[in-house]
Design a protein around this motif. Structure first.
Motif, short mmCIF file in Angstrom:
data_model
loop_
_atom_site.label_atom_id
_atom_site.label_comp_id
_atom_site.label_asym_id
_atom_site.label_seq_id
_atom_site.Cartn_x
_atom_site.Cartn_y
_atom_site.Cartn_z
N SER A 1 -10.28 -20.10 -10.06
CA SER A 1 -9.12 -19.87 -8.90
C SER A 1 -8.92 -18.34 -9.24
CB SER A 1 -8.62 -20.17 -10.65
OG SER A 1 -9.40 -19.11 -12.34
N ASN A 2 -9.59 -17.72 -9.03
CA ASN A 2 -8.84 -16.38 -9.23
C ASN A 2 -9.32 -15.87 -7.90
OD1 ASN A 2 -8.02 -13.57 -8.81
ND2 ASN A 2 -10.17 -12.56 -9.46
N TYR A 3 -7.98 -15.66 -6.80
CA TYR A 3 -8.53 -14.78 -4.97
C TYR A 3 -8.25 -13.73 -4.99
CZ TYR A 3 -7.73 -20.19 -6.04
OH TYR A 3 -7.83 -21.49 -6.24
N GLN A 4 -7.61 -12.73 -5.68
CA GLN A 4 -7.15 -11.83 -6.03
C GLN A 4 -8.28 -10.25 -5.33
OE1 GLN A 4 -5.15 -10.32 -9.53
NE2 GLN A 4 -4.28 -8.47 -8.90
N LEU A 5 -8.05 -9.00 -4.49
CA LEU A 5 -8.46 -7.86 -4.10
C LEU A 5 -8.23 -7.28 -5.23
CD1 LEU A 5 -9.72 -8.48 -0.74
CD2 LEU A 5 -11.29 -9.13 -2.60
N ILE A 6 -9.54 -6.43 -5.80
CA ILE A 6 -8.72 -5.69 -6.81
C ILE A 6 -8.98 -3.83 -5.94
CG2 ILE A 6 -8.15 -3.73 -8.80
CD1 ILE A 6 -7.03 -6.21 -9.32
N TRP A 7 -8.58 -3.09 -5.50
CA TRP A 7 -8.68 -2.45 -4.18
C TRP A 7 -9.16 -1.21 -4.96
CZ3 TRP A 7 -9.53 -3.21 1.23
CH2 TRP A 7 -8.84 -4.97 1.53
N GLY A 8 -9.83 -0.04 -4.17
CA GLY A 8 -10.07 1.51 -4.44
C GLY A 8 -9.16 1.95 -3.87
N GLN B 1 -12.91 4.92 -7.02
CA GLN B 1 -13.90 5.51 -5.41
C GLN B 1 -13.56 7.03 -6.16
OE1 GLN B 1 -11.98 2.39 -2.24
NE2 GLN B 1 -13.79 4.16 -1.17
N HIS B 2 -14.54 7.57 -6.48
CA HIS B 2 -14.32 9.30 -6.45
C HIS B 2 -14.58 10.21 -5.87
CE1 HIS B 2 -16.40 6.91 -10.21
NE2 HIS B 2 -17.55 6.57 -9.42
N ASN B 3 -14.53 10.37 -4.44
CA ASN B 3 -14.73 10.96 -3.59
C ASN B 3 -13.44 10.57 -2.64
OD1 ASN B 3 -18.07 10.53 -4.08
ND2 ASN B 3 -17.28 12.41 -4.31
N HIS B 4 -12.63 11.49 -2.91
CA HIS B 4 -11.26 10.32 -1.65
C HIS B 4 -11.06 11.47 -0.32
CE1 HIS B 4 -9.04 9.68 -5.51
NE2 HIS B 4 -9.28 10.23 -6.36
N HIS B 5 -11.83 12.67 -0.44
CA HIS B 5 -11.88 12.78 0.92
C HIS B 5 -13.83 13.78 0.92
CE1 HIS B 5 -8.17 13.59 0.43
NE2 HIS B 5 -7.43 13.21 1.91
N GLN C 1 0.95 -1.06 0.15
CA GLN C 1 0.16 0.28 0.05
C GLN C 1 0.81 1.26 0.17
OE1 GLN C 1 -2.89 0.59 3.89
NE2 GLN C 1 -3.99 1.70 1.93
N ALA C 2 1.42 1.63 -0.94
CA ALA C 2 1.52 2.98 -0.71
C ALA C 2 1.05 4.45 -0.46
CB ALA C 2 1.47 3.58 -2.57
N LEU C 3 1.41 5.47 -0.22
CA LEU C 3 0.35 6.61 0.04
C LEU C 3 -0.01 7.52 -0.55
CD1 LEU C 3 1.51 7.81 2.86
CD2 LEU C 3 2.69 9.82 1.94
N GLY C 4 -1.70 6.98 0.29
CA GLY C 4 -2.99 7.70 -0.52
C GLY C 4 -3.33 6.66 -1.55
N GLN C 5 -3.25 5.42 -1.38
CA GLN C 5 -3.75 4.44 -2.59
C GLN C 5 -4.10 3.08 -1.80
OE1 GLN C 5 -0.95 3.09 -5.54
NE2 GLN C 5 -0.18 5.61 -6.13
#
Lengths: 115, 115
Positions: free
Chosen positions: B99-106, B6-10, A37-41
């Motif tokens: 066969s897919n165990y990967q999580l893709i994150w915002g 995720q469109h809103n960062h703050h 996890q890089a900063l801000g990501q």
């Protein structure tokens, strides 16, 4: 019941060095996933270990390698460190099963700084 | 490649305000969907998850999320936020192949609740 533990908490290394990070899964869990996890990501999937084998790998170079021991604990090794490897490294454990429909429990992470 | 937005960062809200955090993903097949939360100084923890069935799922602490397949969305909601909801919220997606165990994150949304 101990949750996921990681060591060390913080680490400072120099470019070109090698580093080993450690993770102990939550009791009863047999699968370990590693994330960067890089900063801000958000976290990025590095790989997952199950039954002492790398079950799936994300888009990371071969400098990133791992190991899972018979007690389900795991290590993440990074060789030839680059400045860009500076990040929080997260370990997550879960119960192995087919497919991706599982809940992962996260450790506190190891903060790696490469200078 | 799969991605999660995720469109809103703050987001800054006052106590008792309603909350909706957006999450969109790019994958046309079966998905498993997750919202994780990280309170200040704590580990990532699961807030709620969707695997199949009722597209409206309820999680801990009064949170809920609605899966809208036609919009590739899984938005998080809470009718009335509290100061203790201040945290960073992450949406994560697993493409539901066996066969897919990967999580893709915002990238996460930092939520600040003003008392």
């Amino acid at each position: 019941d101990a949750g996921v533990t990681q060591s060390p908490t913080h680490l400072i290394k120099t470019r070109g060095q090698q580093v080993t990070l450690r993770c102990s899964p939550k009791s009863g869990h047999d699968t370990v996933s590693w994330y960067q996890q890089a900063l801000g990501q958000g976290p990025q999937f590095i790989f997952q270990y199950y039954e002492e084998e790398e079950r799936q790998r994300g888009n990371f170079p071969d400098r990133f390698s791992g190991h899972q021991f018979p007690n389900y604990s795991s290590e993440l090794n990074v060789n030839a460190l680059l400045l860009g490897d500076s990040a929080l490294y997260l370990c997550a454990s879960s119960v192995g099963r087919t497919g991706g429909a599982y809940e992962q429990y996260f450790g506190p992470g190891t903060r790696l700084t490469v200078t | 490649a799969q991605s999660v937005s995720q469109h809103n960062h703050h987001v800054i809200l006052s106590e008792a305000a309603s909350l909706e955090l957006g999450c969109n993903y790019s994958y046309g097949g079966t998905v498993n969907l997750f919202w994780y939360v990280q309170y200040p100084g704590q580990h990532l923890q699961l807030l709620l998850k969707y695997f199949s069935g009722d597209p409206l799922v309820k999680g801990i602490k009064g949170f809920e999320a609605e899966f809208i397949k036609s919009k590739f969305s899984f938005n998080l909601r809470k009718p009335s936020v509290q100061w203790s909801d201040t945290a960073e919220y992450f949406c994560a997606v697993n493409a539901g192949r066996d066969s897919n165990y990967q999580l893709i994150w915002g990238a996460g949304t930092k939520l600040i609740i003003k008392p």
